[in-house]
Each structure stands twice: as C-alpha cells, then as structure tokens.
Design a protein around this motif. Sequence first.
Motif, PDB file in Angstrom:
ATOM      1  N   VAL A  87       1.128  -0.920  -0.192  1.00 17.63           N
ATOM      2  CA  VAL A  87      -0.233   0.124  -0.035  1.00 17.63           C
ATOM      3  C   VAL A  87       0.776   1.510   0.465  1.00 17.63           C
ATOM      4  N   GLY A  88       0.747   2.133  -0.601  1.00 17.43           N
ATOM      5  CA  GLY A  88       1.122   3.136  -0.967  1.00 17.43           C
ATOM      6  C   GLY A  88       2.692   3.664  -1.699  1.00 17.43           C
ATOM      7  N   SER A  89       3.108   2.310  -2.054  1.00 14.02           N
ATOM      8  CA  SER A  89       4.628   1.397  -3.280  1.00 14.02           C
ATOM      9  C   SER A  89       3.903   2.592  -4.678  1.00 14.02           C
ATOM     10  N   GLY A  90       5.213   3.155  -5.274  1.00 13.97           N
ATOM     11  CA  GLY A  90       5.062   3.496  -6.339  1.00 13.97           C
ATOM     12  C   GLY A  90       4.091   2.327  -7.770  1.00 13.97           C
ATOM     13  N   THR A  91       5.076   1.023  -7.268  1.00 14.46           N
ATOM     14  CA  THR A  91       3.718   0.143  -7.983  1.00 14.46           C
ATOM     15  C   THR A  91       1.663   0.252  -8.137  1.00 14.46           C
ATOM     16  N   HIS A  92       2.363   0.845  -6.599  1.00 18.40           N
ATOM     17  CA  HIS A  92       0.898   0.892  -6.243  1.00 18.40           C
ATOM     18  C   HIS A  92       0.193   2.227  -6.583  1.00 18.40           C
ATOM     19  N   PHE A  93       0.856   3.175  -6.751  1.00 18.50           N
ATOM     20  CA  PHE A  93       0.160   4.449  -7.179  1.00 18.50           C
ATOM     21  C   PHE A  93       0.384   4.224  -8.483  1.00 18.50           C
ATOM     22  N   ALA A  94       1.361   3.479  -9.293  1.00 16.76           N
ATOM     23  CA  ALA A  94       1.055   3.971 -11.199  1.00 16.76           C
ATOM     24  C   ALA A  94      -0.370   3.333 -11.048  1.00 16.76           C
ATOM     25  N   ALA A  95      -0.664   2.286 -10.654  1.00 13.92           N
ATOM     26  CA  ALA A  95      -2.090   0.990 -10.557  1.00 13.92           C
ATOM     27  C   ALA A  95      -2.775   2.049 -10.654  1.00 13.92           C
ATOM     28  N   GLU A  96      -2.988   2.678  -9.725  1.00 14.78           N
ATOM     29  CA  GLU A  96      -4.211   3.901  -9.191  1.00 14.78           C
ATOM     30  C   GLU A  96      -4.356   4.921 -10.350  1.00 14.78           C
ATOM     31  N   ILE A  97      -3.566   5.519 -10.586  1.00 18.53           N
ATOM     32  CA  ILE A  97      -3.552   6.628 -11.471  1.00 18.53           C
ATOM     33  C   ILE A  97      -4.062   5.819 -12.980  1.00 18.53           C
ATOM     34  N   LEU A  98      -3.580   4.454 -13.125  1.00 18.07           N
ATOM     35  CA  LEU A  98      -4.196   4.492 -14.564  1.00 18.07           C
ATOM     36  C   LEU A  98      -5.639   3.584 -14.481  1.00 18.07           C
ATOM     37  N   LYS A  99      -6.620   3.170 -12.988  1.00 18.23           N
ATOM     38  CA  LYS A  99      -7.698   3.259 -12.515  1.00 18.23           C
ATOM     39  C   LYS A  99      -8.475   4.770 -13.206  1.00 18.23           C
ATOM     40  N   ALA A 100      -8.130   5.564 -12.587  1.00 17.87           N
ATOM     41  CA  ALA A 100      -8.051   6.383 -12.307  1.00 17.87           C
ATOM     42  C   ALA A 100      -8.734   7.119 -13.878  1.00 17.87           C
ATOM     43  N   ARG A 101      -7.533   7.352 -14.363  1.00 16.33           N
ATOM     44  CA  ARG A 101      -7.679   7.991 -16.048  1.00 16.33           C
ATOM     45  C   ARG A 101      -8.411   7.181 -16.587  1.00 16.33           C
ATOM     46  N   ALA A 102      -8.383   5.321 -16.745  1.00 17.01           N
ATOM     47  CA  ALA A 102      -9.172   4.475 -17.457  1.00 17.01           C
ATOM     48  C   ALA A 102     -10.549   3.997 -16.977  1.00 17.01           C
ATOM     49  N   LYS A 103     -10.945   5.123 -15.732  1.00 17.11           N
ATOM     50  CA  LYS A 103     -12.081   5.105 -15.153  1.00 17.11           C
ATOM     51  C   LYS A 103     -12.573   3.200 -15.153  1.00 17.11           C
ATOM     52  N   ILE A 104     -12.006   2.611 -14.564  1.00 13.96           N
ATOM     53  CA  ILE A 104     -11.923   1.390 -14.580  1.00 13.96           C
ATOM     54  C   ILE A 104     -11.810   0.630 -12.762  1.00 13.96           C
ATOM     55  N   ASP A 105     -12.782  -0.804 -12.426  1.00 16.62           N
ATOM     56  CA  ASP A 105     -12.858  -0.615 -11.403  1.00 16.62           C
ATOM     57  C   ASP A 105     -12.373  -2.652 -11.157  1.00 16.62           C
ATOM     58  N   VAL A 106     -11.215  -2.041 -10.789  1.00 18.64           N
ATOM     59  CA  VAL A 106      -9.912  -2.993 -10.264  1.00 18.64           C
ATOM     60  C   VAL A 106      -9.970  -3.297  -8.911  1.00 18.64           C
ATOM     61  N   VAL A 107      -9.474  -4.259  -8.185  1.00 18.84           N
ATOM     62  CA  VAL A 107      -9.439  -4.344  -6.765  1.00 18.84           C
ATOM     63  C   VAL A 107      -7.849  -4.493  -6.851  1.00 18.84           C
ATOM     64  N   HIS A 108      -7.591  -3.677  -5.957  1.00 19.55           N
ATOM     65  CA  HIS A 108      -5.703  -3.862  -5.271  1.00 19.55           C
ATOM     66  C   HIS A 108      -5.509  -4.525  -4.279  1.00 19.55           C
ATOM     67  N   VAL A 109      -4.549  -5.749  -4.730  1.00 23.18           N
ATOM     68  CA  VAL A 109      -3.726  -7.071  -3.664  1.00 23.18           C
ATOM     69  C   VAL A 109      -2.481  -6.347  -3.511  1.00 23.18           C
ATOM     70  N   PRO A 110      -2.320  -5.917  -2.393  1.00 24.27           N
ATOM     71  CA  PRO A 110      -0.525  -5.472  -1.762  1.00 24.27           C
ATOM     72  C   PRO A 110       0.117  -6.387  -1.376  1.00 24.27           C
ATOM     73  N   PHE A 111       1.677  -6.442  -1.688  1.00 24.67           N
ATOM     74  CA  PHE A 111       1.875  -7.830  -1.694  1.00 24.67           C
ATOM     75  C   PHE A 111       3.497  -7.398  -0.304  1.00 24.67           C
ATOM     76  N   LYS A 112       4.375  -7.788  -0.024  1.00 21.99           N
ATOM     77  CA  LYS A 112       5.357  -7.461   0.786  1.00 21.99           C
ATOM     78  C   LYS A 112       6.251  -6.307  -0.229  1.00 21.99           C
ATOM     79  N   GLY A 113       6.783  -7.289  -0.811  1.00 17.88           N
ATOM     80  CA  GLY A 113       7.533  -6.494  -2.183  1.00 17.88           C
ATOM     81  C   GLY A 113       7.334  -6.876  -3.909  1.00 17.88           C
ATOM     82  N   ILE A 114       8.180  -6.491  -4.068  1.00 21.07           N
ATOM     83  CA  ILE A 114       8.217  -6.526  -5.305  1.00 21.07           C
ATOM     84  C   ILE A 114       8.215  -8.059  -6.323  1.00 21.07           C
ATOM     85  N   PRO A 115       9.035  -9.254  -5.348  1.00 21.61           N
ATOM     86  CA  PRO A 115       9.511 -10.163  -5.618  1.00 21.61           C
ATOM     87  C   PRO A 115       7.871 -10.739  -5.727  1.00 21.61           C
TER      88      PRO A 115
END
Length: 312
Positions: A149-177
């Motif tokens: 939550v709050g990682s750059g990878t999270h925000f990059a997808a949230e911006i896509l979600k907002a710009r594309a107007k899509i309803d998708v669910v966020h699943v956070p993990f401990k790290g990139i691997p």
Amino acid sequence: MVLSFIGVLALPAWADYPEKSVRIVVGFTPGGGPDIIARHLAQELGAMWKQQVIVENRPGAGGSLGAAAVARAAPDGYTLLSVSSAHAAAPAIYSKLPYETKELTGITLTGVSKYVLVVSPSLGITSLQQLLRTVREKPGRFNFSSAGVGSGTHFAAEILKARAKIDVVHVPFKGIPEALSETVTGRVQFFMAPIANAVGPVKDGRLLPLAVSSRERDALLPQVPTVAEAGVPDYESTLWFGLLTSAAVPRAIVDKVSADVGKVLSSSTTRERWQPIGIEPRPTTPAAFDQLLAEEIRVFTEIARGANIRAE
C-alpha cells in the motif's frame, strides 16, 4: 609553526569525511530499485572513500521504518537513506508517520525509470485495450498486485485506474518479488512492475508486457507501446530514486556526499550497469531533490485523496 598548528586544529569536522564506515538504509526488501542502487553506490563510494559502505535493508510500513531509522540516527552523515517514489507517497497515506518529513533532507536524485504493465500469458490477453475491455465487462472481478500500500507500483496502477475509469481490486504484497510471482502464476491479473524487475520475466516469456508508463517507449522493450499510445491519453507515471539523510547533518557533509555520488552517477560504469535494467542515472543538487520531493508529496496526496487510499 604556531599559526600552522592552529590552522590544523581549526579544520572543520567534515574535512576528512568519511573517517569510518557509512551505512545506506533501504526501507524495502532486497531486489527492488532502491536496493539495486544502494548496492552499486556502496561499491563505488567504498572504493572512492577507502571506507566500507554497508547496505542495510529495513523493510516495513511502505519504507517509513527505514526512513525513521535514518531520521533518528546521529546527524553526522554516516547514515544515508536510499528511497524510491514511495517515499513521497508515505505522507499521503499514513495519518501518522514514525518521523516527520522535515527531519530528512535530500542529497541527490539518483535515477529515473518507468513501470511496465505486465500480465501472465495464461490470462489470454495480449493488449492493453483488450485488458481494459475485459475489465469493463467484469467490474470488480479483476485485481492488480503491488509492492505494498502506497508503493510506487500501487500509485502507478491507481493513476491508470482513475484515467481509464476501471473498477479493479488492489492486492498488496510485501515487496516486488512477491507481486511479480503472483502475477506470473495468474492469481493476480496485472502488475505495474518496475522495468528493472520485469525485463527478465518478460524476456524469458513468463510475463507479457502490455504497455510502459512513460511518455516515450523504452529501448529495452521497443515493441511495447506507452499506456497513452495504447489507449489511455495523458497517462504517465515516472519511477524515481534518491538519497537522503538526517536534516541535522551539516550542509557541508550533505554537499560533499552529493558531489561524490554525482561523480559515481556520471560515470560510464554506472550507465553501462544500469542501462540493461532500464534505470537512467540522474544526479541533482540537494536543493533540486528537495524541491522534487515537495512536489511529488503534493501530487501523491491529491491522488490518495481522490482514490481514498489509506495505509491503515
């Protein structure tokens, strides 16, 4: 002789910096951009300074545990912090951080990169347009992974979600691997992965790239369109990395570290080592990096409010 002796005594404390080992704290697990950059800097600065430079991973709370450790460290310049864009997101999503942003100061931006939207080949989706079309047909049934939550990878997808107007669910993990692994298996449908971490799985066929987050295509994956090209106009998300330390560290030490890191970043060795993983060295002055941080915190705060992103 007396004047000469007094002159020696009057030398500032930072004149011989560093006189002992230096620690670079990374607030994330090994393998991500901040860790890759810290380990390269540790090797090069160690050779330059003739002192050991140690990388210490202290993951947790979106990198804020590592940041707090540096903010509380002795303000002598021997404890540095390697961060990514997530550092600017922390104040936007945490109601209370274990440190105050004013307790840290920028040394230099170290590099810039981008994200690549990847999916598992088993998903049967081969373009961003197809992904968006499928997601819109099944709102709330597709999910995306992130490095937390709050990682750059999270925000990059949230911006896509907002710009594309899509309803998708966020699943956070401990790290990139972990986020990559779950995407490879198909248990998570897509991931806005740092290109440094995605290029390997993409080239060996375990992941399929649909778009890159930058304004222009990337030389590592020239056949992959930008998100804007692929159908989401005005989308852009930049992944950046930087180095900070305690704001109480004497300015002369901050300036010296910034200058020395700048030499490393400007070297052909760094460019050659980072080019295959899509990171562009980008040294700045401490003041310029502080200005970038302030602007990024403002932008991430706006995004977090609009998407109701909170870490708690």
